[in-house]
Design a protein around this motif. Structure first.
Motif, PDB file in Angstrom:
ATOM      1  N   LEU A 175       0.906  -1.435   0.711  1.00 24.96           N
ATOM      2  CA  LEU A 175       0.213  -0.041  -0.168  1.00 24.96           C
ATOM      3  C   LEU A 175       0.480   1.395  -0.058  1.00 24.96           C
ATOM      4  O   LEU A 175       1.789   1.567   0.795  1.00 24.96           O
ATOM      5  CB  LEU A 175      -0.909  -0.211   1.175  1.00 24.96           C
ATOM      6  N   LYS A 176       0.236   2.361  -0.936  1.00 22.37           N
ATOM      7  CA  LYS A 176       1.160   3.386  -0.580  1.00 22.37           C
ATOM      8  C   LYS A 176       0.813   4.396   1.083  1.00 22.37           C
ATOM      9  O   LYS A 176      -0.253   3.550   1.404  1.00 22.37           O
ATOM     10  CB  LYS A 176       0.414   4.546  -2.107  1.00 22.37           C
ATOM     11  N   ILE A 177       1.481   4.939   0.851  1.00 22.78           N
ATOM     12  CA  ILE A 177       1.955   5.926   2.197  1.00 22.78           C
ATOM     13  C   ILE A 177       0.129   6.045   2.710  1.00 22.78           C
ATOM     14  O   ILE A 177       0.439   6.717   3.659  1.00 22.78           O
ATOM     15  CB  ILE A 177       3.579   6.624   2.856  1.00 22.78           C
ATOM     16  N   ASP A 178      -0.305   7.225   2.003  1.00 28.87           N
ATOM     17  CA  ASP A 178      -1.275   7.560   1.812  1.00 28.87           C
ATOM     18  C   ASP A 178      -2.152   6.320   2.905  1.00 28.87           C
ATOM     19  O   ASP A 178      -3.220   7.117   3.097  1.00 28.87           O
ATOM     20  CB  ASP A 178      -1.551   9.098   1.022  1.00 28.87           C
ATOM     21  N   GLN A 179      -2.237   6.295   1.771  1.00 29.66           N
ATOM     22  CA  GLN A 179      -3.623   4.527   1.982  1.00 29.66           C
ATOM     23  C   GLN A 179      -3.372   3.819   3.475  1.00 29.66           C
ATOM     24  O   GLN A 179      -4.538   4.107   3.922  1.00 29.66           O
ATOM     25  CB  GLN A 179      -2.783   3.730   0.871  1.00 29.66           C
ATOM     26  N   ARG A 180      -2.247   3.740   3.832  1.00 30.12           N
ATOM     27  CA  ARG A 180      -1.687   2.978   4.871  1.00 30.12           C
ATOM     28  C   ARG A 180      -1.944   4.078   5.903  1.00 30.12           C
ATOM     29  O   ARG A 180      -2.777   3.823   6.977  1.00 30.12           O
ATOM     30  CB  ARG A 180      -0.662   2.518   5.014  1.00 30.12           C
ATOM     31  N   SER A 195       6.419   3.798  10.019  1.00 26.00           N
ATOM     32  CA  SER A 195       7.085   5.082   8.211  1.00 26.00           C
ATOM     33  C   SER A 195       7.475   5.882   9.060  1.00 26.00           C
ATOM     34  O   SER A 195       8.046   5.672  10.410  1.00 26.00           O
ATOM     35  CB  SER A 195       6.037   5.249   7.918  1.00 26.00           C
ATOM     36  N   VAL A 216       2.340  13.724   4.345  1.00 27.89           N
ATOM     37  CA  VAL A 216       0.649  12.870   4.269  1.00 27.89           C
ATOM     38  C   VAL A 216      -0.586  13.475   5.195  1.00 27.89           C
ATOM     39  O   VAL A 216      -1.836  14.133   4.744  1.00 27.89           O
ATOM     40  CB  VAL A 216       0.240  11.400   5.098  1.00 27.89           C
ATOM     41  N   SER A 262       1.702  -8.743  -4.762  1.00 30.69           N
ATOM     42  CA  SER A 262       0.269  -6.816  -4.805  1.00 30.69           C
ATOM     43  C   SER A 262      -0.469  -7.202  -6.389  1.00 30.69           C
ATOM     44  O   SER A 262      -0.019  -7.215  -7.098  1.00 30.69           O
ATOM     45  CB  SER A 262       1.056  -5.976  -4.486  1.00 30.69           C
ATOM     46  N   GLU A 300      -0.243  -4.672  -8.016  1.00 31.08           N
ATOM     47  CA  GLU A 300       1.110  -4.227  -9.203  1.00 31.08           C
ATOM     48  C   GLU A 300       1.293  -5.002 -10.484  1.00 31.08           C
ATOM     49  O   GLU A 300       2.413  -4.780 -10.588  1.00 31.08           O
ATOM     50  CB  GLU A 300       1.618  -2.752  -9.524  1.00 31.08           C
TER      51      GLU A 300
END
Lengths: 218, 218
Positions: free
Chosen positions: A146-151, A181, A189, B61, B63
């Motif tokens: 997952l990307k950091i903003d999603q997390r 993180s 974020v 994942s 991707e």
């Protein structure tokens, strides 16, 4: 007295002797918020059940980076504090109280005695451990994929649901530790989410203004 | 005939009826190198034991990035192909044959029947699952906390020991998938190790020239 039958599904499978063995050695312990309950080098305490509060289980890199594996809430069992009773568990973790927490301890020495004669107790431990395996797999996928903003969004959403409040007492540093993180990254974020109107930030507090928008980040 | 007693520690705890139930439904399956044995959407095959060869368990994942969780070698059990029998396992994985592989399958439907009456079989599954929990924790720590050159060196070292050879048939892409990194990154690390004199690279093959130097990267 605690309701053992509700807390431990193996209770009905115990003999009367085993039941009194447990009843005579079980004890309650209290931890203040932030206290470390279990270090990697500690001896094995036993099976711990959270009565009130919350425990956080995490691992630590040599440089001191923390990765939260899972949290343990009311009436849940923290099986990794009894890892010495399961010879297939070869890793070690740290366990911390994230709030003032009261736990019920079934000491390892006593439990070992009961386990030797009663495979239901052993099965209970391994089942709970496998449950935590599933939790860790979820955490791992979060971190890796997952990307950091999603997390961040996912974490804030879970907190909001769990605390049943849109006002959350969390520092950026705490959020960073929970999601594995760095504080700087989390701050970036959060500022972006504030700019978009999803959040409001105050000192040590974070207010969710727009739930739908927060969900869209997930 | 396979030696069930050696492969399955619960064998001596089975009744004669349970033994013949297993003996009558067990079968051998063969997979060619590279074949996918288990997809996330597949139904649950059962308990798989590797007779010869190797299986790789990994997650994917959205991707398409792969993370290898662990590998299963001769006479080891691949318990996650029986995850439907353990209700505390809530994640899913992919399983691929990394060499030509022969496996013994104890079908899920039959095993479920035996498990209902025999808690030793259930305990065996959960113990093996917890073992894999330990493997995954090790993998996770490698990915999160070790630098990429250490991970490549560690992987090559393990391969060298396992294959008992300093000549390894591995593409950069394969190494990247095993250690959960990108091919470009692995190529960069390998080139550096070649420059230092630890390795020699040929098409699809990699020769360890200096074991001590490889160890120093770890």
């Amino acid at each position: 007295m605690e309701n053992y039958e509700e807390l431990f599904p193996f209770w009905t499978k115990l003999t009367d002797t085993e039941k009194s063995l447990i009843e005579n050695s079980v004890y309650v312990e209290k931890y203040n918020k932030g206290m470390l309950m279990h270090r990697t080098e500690d001896s094995c305490k036993g099976l711990i059940t959270v009565l009130h509060g919350q425990l956080r289980t995490y691992i630590l890199s040599e440089e001191g980076r923390e990765i939260t594996l899972f949290r343990v809430n009311d009436e849940e069992v923290c099986v990794l504090s009894a890892s010495c009773l399961m010879d297939t568990i070869t890793f070690d973790v740290l366990i911390e109280a994230t709030e003032d927490t009261e736990v019920l301890v079934l000491p390892a020495v006593m439990l070992n005695q009961v386990m030797e004669k009663n495979s239901y107790v052993e099965l209970f431990l391994y089942k709970r451990a496998t449950e935590k395996f599933s939790d860790v797999m979820w955490t791992m996928q979060q971190i890796l994929f997952l990307k950091i903003d999603q997390r961040v969004a996912q974490f804030l959403w879970d907190e909001m649901v769990q605390k049943n409040s849109t006002t959350l007492s969390l520092t950026h540093d705490e959020i960073a530790r929970y999601i594995g993180s760095a504080r700087e990254v989390v701050t970036k974020v959060l500022k972006y989410m504030v700019k978009e109107g999803a959040l409001e930030l105050r000192r040590g507090t974070l207010i969710v203004l727009d739930k739908d928008m927060l969900r869209n980040f997930m």
